[in-house]
Write a protein that holds these residues in place. Structure first.
Motif, PDB file in Angstrom:
ATOM      1  N   TRP A  77      -9.006  -1.147  -0.580  1.00  0.00           N
ATOM      2  CA  TRP A  77      -7.827  -2.021  -0.625  1.00  0.00           C
ATOM      3  C   TRP A  77      -8.123  -3.405  -0.057  1.00  0.00           C
ATOM      4  N   GLU A  78      -8.723  -3.499   1.106  1.00  0.00           N
ATOM      5  CA  GLU A  78      -8.963  -4.795   1.744  1.00  0.00           C
ATOM      6  C   GLU A  78     -10.006  -5.608   0.981  1.00  0.00           C
ATOM      7  N   ASP A  79     -11.009  -4.939   0.397  1.00  0.00           N
ATOM      8  CA  ASP A  79     -11.993  -5.670  -0.409  1.00  0.00           C
ATOM      9  C   ASP A  79     -11.319  -6.301  -1.621  1.00  0.00           C
ATOM     10  N   LYS A 137       0.818  -1.205   0.000  1.00  0.00           N
ATOM     11  CA  LYS A 137       0.000   0.000   0.000  1.00  0.00           C
ATOM     12  C   LYS A 137       0.857   1.262   0.000  1.00  0.00           C
ATOM     13  N   ARG A 189      -8.145  -7.040  -1.828  1.00  0.00           N
ATOM     14  CA  ARG A 189      -7.236  -8.084  -1.328  1.00  0.00           C
ATOM     15  C   ARG A 189      -7.992  -9.402  -1.127  1.00  0.00           C
ATOM     16  N   GLU A 190      -9.187  -9.311  -0.560  1.00  0.00           N
ATOM     17  CA  GLU A 190     -10.002 -10.510  -0.358  1.00  0.00           C
ATOM     18  C   GLU A 190     -10.375 -11.146  -1.702  1.00  0.00           C
TER      19      GLU A 190
END
Length: 474
Positions: free
Chosen positions: A422-424, A391, A426-427
């Motif tokens: 970002w985390e969505d 990131k 990544r999942e």
């Protein structure tokens, strides 16, 4: 009643074209001398033929130089239109088995591919109408003889019609097996009497009206056999902690030149042997896909490759099943297709941004696996590379783009919006790896925090893929 049915058919077709929410595929197959051509001509006369396309295919050299299903995907009708296939994918399997060009196992495998293909079409809003035209062997023989004795119609009888007559019993048995194996709620068969004493047009017209205007059936995707993986799929967490020390420029340029020379030699041999290559580049925004692709193509003959930059679909692409725009871009044998973003957008950006329904993107994992298996079955080299940055590095590159006049066009509001999720992403990326890291179509996870190392890693991975294919037994 005759005019009323004709009016209903034409009205249903015009309304389907106006709404453009579905299309219809009509497959007409069966025994020889059953009047398939006459039936299709009559239907075409009763419908608006500017909205209808008829395909009677003998594969061309161009089609043989691409995966089998390419010839059918590229001819699928757009929403609002009707596509008619004479024998189509069924004739390919049926006649190959009858002539013993394929064995019983390959025949069953082809039928399984048909089930999956038709389920994918139905899930994308294509209504399927499948007709098998029957005729008694004795009547078939009399009809062929009558045609051959008539000078005005003798041209209709070909050598293969007599061959099909001799194979009548075999085709009857294989046709029954084929219909039973590919019968589904979303793709039902209708068996009709054909030949000079029968006129099935009215029955077919009613089925077409239902396909054009009736409710679309629910679709149950076929179950897939899961192949155990030799290794676990990659995860973004597998990336090493980035080092602050950048690669020395002189060392980089020396290694780059060697890697590109190696690639140029491999590519020439790939072209000589007629092996198609499909390279897929995915990655986070600003991960350096464009730079890696540029270093890759610098080693290739520009006449032999094409880079496809995949963005939002065009109006023409939205009028077809979502995979259509990727099938039509597949390379000829001996050529290279490079996808800067790809069909994986279905399970990445379309998933995260809500552009595809949960049902659609979950179904896409199986559709992608089947698509890639078909590429591999054709003999293609398939390389899938994911370029990943952390990131902090992404933010640094965003700011550098914003401050560099000739790079500002690369930075958009969408990039900043994607970063907030970002985390969505990544999942979604890890789920993509888990579902699509195949035995032969595995992912290469490239650490792209250092652009120079990433470019060399990409070249090395592609070289190893090509060399493995060139070294494989022919």
């Amino acid at each position: 009643m005759k005019e009323s049915l004709r009016y209903r058919l034409l009205s249903a077709q015009l309304e389907m074209a106006r709404q453009a929410s579905r299309s219809v595929v009509l497959v007409v197959t069966g025994h020889a001398a059953t009047g398939k051509t006459a039936l299709i001509n009559e239907l075409n006369h009763r419908m608006e033929n500017r909205l209808t396309e008829v395909h009677a295919l003998a594969p061309s050299s161009e089609e043989r130089a691409r995966p089998y299903w390419w010839r059918y995907w590229r001819r699928l009708p757009a929403r609002g239109r009707v596509g008619v296939f004479v024998h189509g994918w069924y004739g390919d399997a049926l006649f190959a088995r009858a002539e013993q060009r394929i064995g019983p196992g390959a025949f069953r495998d082809h039928l399984a591919e048909i089930r999956a293909f038709e389920a994918e079409l139905a899930a994308e809003g294509i209504a399927l109408v499948k007709l098998w035209l029957d005729i008694d062997a004795e009547e078939q023989g009399r009809h062929l003889q009558a045609l051959q004795r008539d000078p005005s119609r003798a041209w209709q009888v070909k050598d293969h019609d007599w061959q099909r007559h001799l194979q009548h019993g075999v085709l009857e048995t294989l046709g029954r097996e084929m219909r039973e194996a590919t019968e589904a709620e979303h793709a039902p068969w209708r068996r009709l009497a054909g030949g000079p004493r029968h006129a099935p047009a009215k029955t077919v017209e009613r089925r077409l009206v239902t396909a054009m205007a009736g409710p679309l059936p629910s679709v149950t995707p076929p179950e897939e056999a899961v192949t155990p993986l030799a290794e676990a799929p990659p995860r973004l967490a597998d990336l090493p902690v980035p080092t602050d020390k950048a690669m020395d420029k002189d060392d980089y340029l020396e290694r780059l030149a060697r890697a590109q020379a190696r690639l140029a030699g491999n590519a020439r041999e790939i072209q000589r042997r007629g092996i198609p290559v499909v390279l897929v580049f995915e990655g986070q925004d600003a991960a350096g896909k464009g730079g890696c692709i540029h270093r890759l193509t610098s080693a290739l003959d520009a006449r032999l490759y094409r880079v496809h930059r995949i963005g939002a679909p065009s109006d023409e692409e939205r009028a077809h099943p979502w995979a259509w725009r990727f099938w039509r871009r597949l390379p000829l044998d001996g050529r290279v297709a490079i996808f800067d973003r790809s069909w994986y957008g279905r399970v990445l950006v379309e998933r995260v941004e809500g552009l595809a329904s949960p049902e659609a993107w979950r179904r896409a994992y199986g559709e992608i696996r089947r698509f890639e298996r078909q590429l591999l079955a054709h003999g293609a080299v398939l390389g899938k590379l994911f370029l990943a940055v952390d990131k902090d590095e992404q933010l640094r590159r965003f700011r550098a783009r914003a401050e560099t006049p000739h790079k500002r066009h690369k930075l958009t509001e969408e990039d900043w919006r994607n970063r907030e999720r970002w985390e969505d992403y990544r999942e979604a990326i890890d789920a993509m790896f888990a579902h699509t890291h195949g035995v032969d179509g595995g992912w290469a996870l490239i650490d792209a925090n250092d652009k120079r190392r990433a470019r060399l890693a990409v070249l090395d991975h592609v070289n190893r893929l090509l060399e493995a294919r060139l070294d494989a037994p022919r």
